[in-house]
Design an enzyme around this catalytic site. Sequence first.
Site, PDB file in Angstrom:
ATOM      1  N   HIS A   1      -0.831  14.206 -28.731  1.00 23.26           N
ATOM      2  CA  HIS A   1      -1.229  12.779 -28.756  1.00 23.26           C
ATOM      3  C   HIS A   1      -2.075  12.022 -29.637  1.00 23.26           C
ATOM      4  CE1 HIS A   1      -1.428  13.624 -24.043  1.00 23.26           C
ATOM      5  NE2 HIS A   1      -0.319  12.934 -24.357  1.00 23.26           N
TER       6      HIS A   1
ATOM      7  N   HIS B   1       7.544  10.684 -28.492  1.00 19.87           N
ATOM      8  CA  HIS B   1       6.558  11.559 -28.004  1.00 19.87           C
ATOM      9  C   HIS B   1       6.729  12.902 -28.225  1.00 19.87           C
ATOM     10  CE1 HIS B   1       3.804  13.157 -24.904  1.00 19.87           C
ATOM     11  NE2 HIS B   1       4.683  13.613 -24.287  1.00 19.87           N
TER      12      HIS B   1
ATOM     13  N   ARG C   1      -2.020  23.020 -13.840  1.00 19.21           N
ATOM     14  CA  ARG C   1      -1.198  21.923 -14.337  1.00 19.21           C
ATOM     15  C   ARG C   1      -1.556  21.359 -15.731  1.00 19.21           C
ATOM     16  NH1 ARG C   1       0.962  16.700 -10.684  1.00 19.21           N
ATOM     17  NH2 ARG C   1       2.273  16.082 -12.429  1.00 19.21           N
TER      18      ARG C   1
ATOM     19  N   GLU D   1      10.087  18.766 -24.757  1.00 15.75           N
ATOM     20  CA  GLU D   1       9.447  19.080 -23.566  1.00 15.75           C
ATOM     21  C   GLU D   1       9.946  20.071 -22.698  1.00 15.75           C
ATOM     22  OE1 GLU D   1       6.591  17.583 -22.761  1.00 15.75           O
ATOM     23  OE2 GLU D   1       6.204  15.654 -23.535  1.00 15.75           O
TER      24      GLU D   1
ATOM     25  N   ARG E   1       0.863  -1.298   0.042  1.00 18.54           N
ATOM     26  CA  ARG E   1       0.053  -0.051  -0.090  1.00 18.54           C
ATOM     27  C   ARG E   1       0.786   1.296  -0.005  1.00 18.54           C
ATOM     28  NH1 ARG E   1      -2.926  -2.707   3.892  1.00 18.54           N
ATOM     29  NH2 ARG E   1      -4.654  -3.629   2.677  1.00 18.54           N
TER      30      ARG E   1
ATOM     31  N   HIS F   1      -0.038  19.190 -26.696  1.00 17.67           N
ATOM     32  CA  HIS F   1      -0.315  17.609 -26.485  1.00 17.67           C
ATOM     33  C   HIS F   1      -1.790  17.253 -26.957  1.00 17.67           C
ATOM     34  CE1 HIS F   1       3.203  17.709 -23.945  1.00 17.67           C
ATOM     35  NE2 HIS F   1       3.101  16.473 -23.581  1.00 17.67           N
TER      36      HIS F   1
ATOM     37  N   ASN G   1       0.316  20.669 -20.874  1.00 16.95           N
ATOM     38  CA  ASN G   1      -0.361  19.888 -21.901  1.00 16.95           C
ATOM     39  C   ASN G   1      -0.158  20.786 -23.286  1.00 16.95           C
ATOM     40  OD1 ASN G   1      -0.976  17.363 -20.598  1.00 16.95           O
ATOM     41  ND2 ASN G   1      -2.938  18.459 -19.981  1.00 16.95           N
TER      42      ASN G   1
ATOM     43  N   GLU H   1      -3.864  18.242 -11.042  1.00 19.43           N
ATOM     44  CA  GLU H   1      -4.355  18.838 -12.360  1.00 19.43           C
ATOM     45  C   GLU H   1      -5.878  19.324 -12.449  1.00 19.43           C
ATOM     46  OE1 GLU H   1      -2.783  16.311 -15.233  1.00 19.43           O
ATOM     47  OE2 GLU H   1      -4.006  17.515 -17.155  1.00 19.43           O
TER      48      GLU H   1
ATOM     49  N   LYS I   1       2.799  11.991 -10.547  1.00 14.16           N
ATOM     50  CA  LYS I   1       2.036  10.787 -11.659  1.00 14.16           C
ATOM     51  C   LYS I   1       2.827   9.699 -11.777  1.00 14.16           C
ATOM     52  CE  LYS I   1      -0.747  14.486 -14.055  1.00 14.16           C
ATOM     53  NZ  LYS I   1      -1.213  14.578 -15.262  1.00 14.16           N
TER      54      LYS I   1
ATOM     55  N   LYS J   1       8.100  23.064 -13.744  1.00 13.56           N
ATOM     56  CA  LYS J   1       7.164  21.789 -13.259  1.00 13.56           C
ATOM     57  C   LYS J   1       6.726  21.723 -11.751  1.00 13.56           C
ATOM     58  CE  LYS J   1       5.286  17.484 -14.243  1.00 13.56           C
ATOM     59  NZ  LYS J   1       5.280  16.269 -14.789  1.00 13.56           N
TER      60      LYS J   1
HETATM   61  N1  LIG Z   1       4.653  10.845 -14.872  1.00  6.68           N
HETATM   62  C1  LIG Z   1       4.650  11.905 -15.591  1.00  6.68           C
HETATM   63  O1  LIG Z   1       4.371  12.943 -15.178  1.00  6.68           O
HETATM   64  C2  LIG Z   1       5.032  11.772 -17.220  1.00  6.68           C
HETATM   65  C3  LIG Z   1       5.272  12.806 -17.830  1.00  6.68           C
HETATM   66  C4  LIG Z   1       5.620  12.869 -19.181  1.00  6.68           C
HETATM   67  C5  LIG Z   1       5.970  11.583 -19.551  1.00  6.68           C
HETATM   68  N2  LIG Z   1       5.609  10.278 -18.981  1.00  6.68           N
HETATM   69  C6  LIG Z   1       5.750   9.186 -19.704  1.00  6.68           C
HETATM   70  O2  LIG Z   1       7.344   8.813 -19.672  1.00  6.68           O
HETATM   71  C7  LIG Z   1       7.391   8.105 -20.819  1.00  6.68           C
HETATM   72  C8  LIG Z   1       8.454   8.846 -21.671  1.00  6.68           C
HETATM   73  O3  LIG Z   1       9.595   8.891 -20.959  1.00  6.68           O
HETATM   74  P1  LIG Z   1      10.991   9.203 -21.875  1.00  6.68           P
HETATM   75  O4  LIG Z   1      10.820  10.160 -22.950  1.00  6.68           O
HETATM   76  O5  LIG Z   1      11.997   9.710 -20.842  1.00  6.68           O
HETATM   77  O6  LIG Z   1      11.135   8.124 -22.842  1.00  6.68           O
HETATM   78  P2  LIG Z   1      11.679   6.608 -22.553  1.00  6.68           P
HETATM   79  O7  LIG Z   1      11.585   6.242 -20.970  1.00  6.68           O
HETATM   80  O8  LIG Z   1      10.735   5.854 -23.386  1.00  6.68           O
HETATM   81  O9  LIG Z   1      13.022   6.375 -23.039  1.00  6.68           O
HETATM   82  C9  LIG Z   1      13.251   6.824 -24.311  1.00  6.68           C
HETATM   83  C10 LIG Z   1      14.417   5.716 -24.797  1.00  6.68           C
HETATM   84  O10 LIG Z   1      15.668   6.056 -24.439  1.00  6.68           O
HETATM   85  C11 LIG Z   1      16.241   4.982 -23.945  1.00  6.68           C
HETATM   86  N3  LIG Z   1      17.264   5.485 -22.715  1.00  6.68           N
HETATM   87  C12 LIG Z   1      16.597   6.137 -21.647  1.00  6.68           C
HETATM   88  N4  LIG Z   1      17.601   6.519 -20.592  1.00  6.68           N
HETATM   89  C13 LIG Z   1      18.776   6.099 -21.528  1.00  6.68           C
HETATM   90  C14 LIG Z   1      20.286   6.565 -21.436  1.00  6.68           C
HETATM   91  N5  LIG Z   1      20.679   7.173 -20.327  1.00  6.68           N
HETATM   92  N6  LIG Z   1      20.986   6.401 -22.345  1.00  6.68           N
HETATM   93  C15 LIG Z   1      20.540   5.648 -23.644  1.00  6.68           C
HETATM   94  N7  LIG Z   1      19.096   5.446 -23.710  1.00  6.68           N
HETATM   95  C16 LIG Z   1      18.378   5.716 -22.728  1.00  6.68           C
HETATM   96  C17 LIG Z   1      15.067   4.055 -23.349  1.00  6.68           C
HETATM   97  O11 LIG Z   1      15.582   2.839 -23.504  1.00  6.68           O
HETATM   98  C18 LIG Z   1      14.269   4.114 -24.570  1.00  6.68           C
HETATM   99  O12 LIG Z   1      14.567   3.669 -25.846  1.00  6.68           O
HETATM  100  C19 LIG Z   1       5.990   7.835 -21.254  1.00  6.68           C
HETATM  101  O13 LIG Z   1       5.701   6.463 -21.065  1.00  6.68           O
HETATM  102  C20 LIG Z   1       5.207   8.831 -20.921  1.00  6.68           C
HETATM  103  O14 LIG Z   1       3.747   8.375 -20.729  1.00  6.68           O
HETATM  104  C21 LIG Z   1       5.357  10.710 -17.592  1.00  6.68           C
HETATM  105 ZN   LIG Z   2       4.493  15.213 -23.022  1.00  3.04          ZN
END
Ligand SMILES: NC(=O)c1ccc[n+]([C@@H]2O[C@H](COP(=O)([O-])OP(=O)(O)OC[C@H]3O[C@@H](n4cnc5c(N)ncnc54)[C@H](O)[C@@H]3O)[C@@H](O)[C@H]2O)c1
Ligand SMILES: [Zn+2]
Length: 366
Positions: free
Chosen positions: A249, A262, A238, A182, A118, A245, A242, A234, A140, A224
């Site tokens: 999306h 993305h 917040r 971003e 939990r 986005h 977006n 949100e 999140k 942020k």
């Molecule tokens: N929680 C939130 O508030 C929030 C906000 C934005 C996005 N997200 C989520 O985050 C995800 C996207 O995250 P991201 O953009 O960081 O991409 P990701 O985690 O998909 O990573 C992108 C690529 O980079 C590689 N990678 C990661 N670190 C590396 C490093 N140091 N060296 C080499 N390769 C590396 C990964 O293997 C992957 O192929 C999505 O699932 C999205 O929904 C969450």
């Molecule tokens: Zn985004």
Amino acid sequence: VTVERIALRVGETESVLWLGRGLLGDAAGRLVSPSGRFLLVSSRAARSSADRLRPAFGRALILDLEIEDSEEAKTLDSVREIADRAFHAGVRRDDAFVAVGGGVVTDLVGFAAAIVLRGVTWNAVPTTVAGMADAAIGGKTGVDHSLGKNLLGAFHPPRAVVIDPSAAATLPDRDYRSGLVEAFKGVWIRDAESSARAEELLPAILTRDEEALLELVAAAARIKVDIVCSDPKERGERRLLNFGHTLGHAFEAAGSYRELRHGEAVAWGIAAALTISRDRAGLSEAHAARVREVLALLGPFPEPVRSAEILRPLLSRDKKATARGLAGVLLEKIGRARVDEDVPEAEWLAAAATASFGVSARGSSR
Ligand SMILES: NC(=O)c1ccc[n+]([C@@H]2O[C@H](COP(=O)([O-])OP(=O)(O)OC[C@H]3O[C@@H](n4cnc5c(N)ncnc54)[C@H](O)[C@@H]3O)[C@@H](O)[C@H]2O)c1
Ligand SMILES: [Zn+2]
């Protein structure tokens, strides 16, 4: 080495953001665990970062796990795997997870930490630009469902976020640039001064200068932090995060999440939102052109699907859709954004059809 410390309160959780070059090698005492014991979860891609962090745990590491980090692996099954391994390692309520990786890893591990026993403490060590500027901050967490992205989740902020720009050194250029979209998004919606500074720094950032990257990522992270502290769940501000986005999306989904990263989809979404912002929010062509110019330098990005037939059903799936239209984040000027509640679908589709990173025909006629 200069280290910046930002203390924040997200919902009920007191958390600390650490920013600085070389922090990966100096993280002991920054990561939080009530028991002093840690469960490290990372990915193959983030291995060099995990390797540099590992000495910080000494003998207090009870689990050292590498997980699959593709978007396809952001599922409940992966959460179950993390939980299984944690239980076999003897996880207790006062232990803490440490997630080392991009947004996929931090979303997965954060969600596992939210539901194991939990809720146990967790820490985030983002290794992507998008993770440092956005995904690891704000609390999140969650996973995808076959019916859509991020449909399952929990609000569970990390107690510490350690941001070291050198973690991004191994990122492929495409992921690096996509993450920068971003980071720029963050400063564009909220901070004119940092936006101008980031434009100056861009050539250095693109040659992977870590000091320059840290400056931009820190500005975006502060924004942020500011926004999530004032609106953790949100309800209002917040939503500004977006920006780009709504269509982003849809572009991402239209390419089955394979054609566009993305951040690349968001770049197209921002380009389209600029047109609507000029029409509805008084954005000047000069400011629109500055944003497009940055995006052009971060690209080139693969062409998105622009067909209205394909985008329309994807747009109406947006969580923010109403009968009259879609809520959109519009830019009034660089550094100030607002939400317009009911932007007609037709305007989004028209903007999607013409989005570009050059000076638009409509723009230049004004
Ligand atoms: N929680 C939130 O508030 C929030 C906000 C934005 C996005 N997200 C989520 O985050 C995800 C996207 O995250 P991201 O953009 O960081 O991409 P990701 O985690 O998909 O990573 C992108 C690529 O980079 C590689 N990678 C990661 N670190 C590396 C490093 N140091 N060296 C080499 N390769 C590396 C990964 O293997 C992957 O192929 C999505 O699932 C999205 O929904 C969450
Ligand atoms: Zn985004």
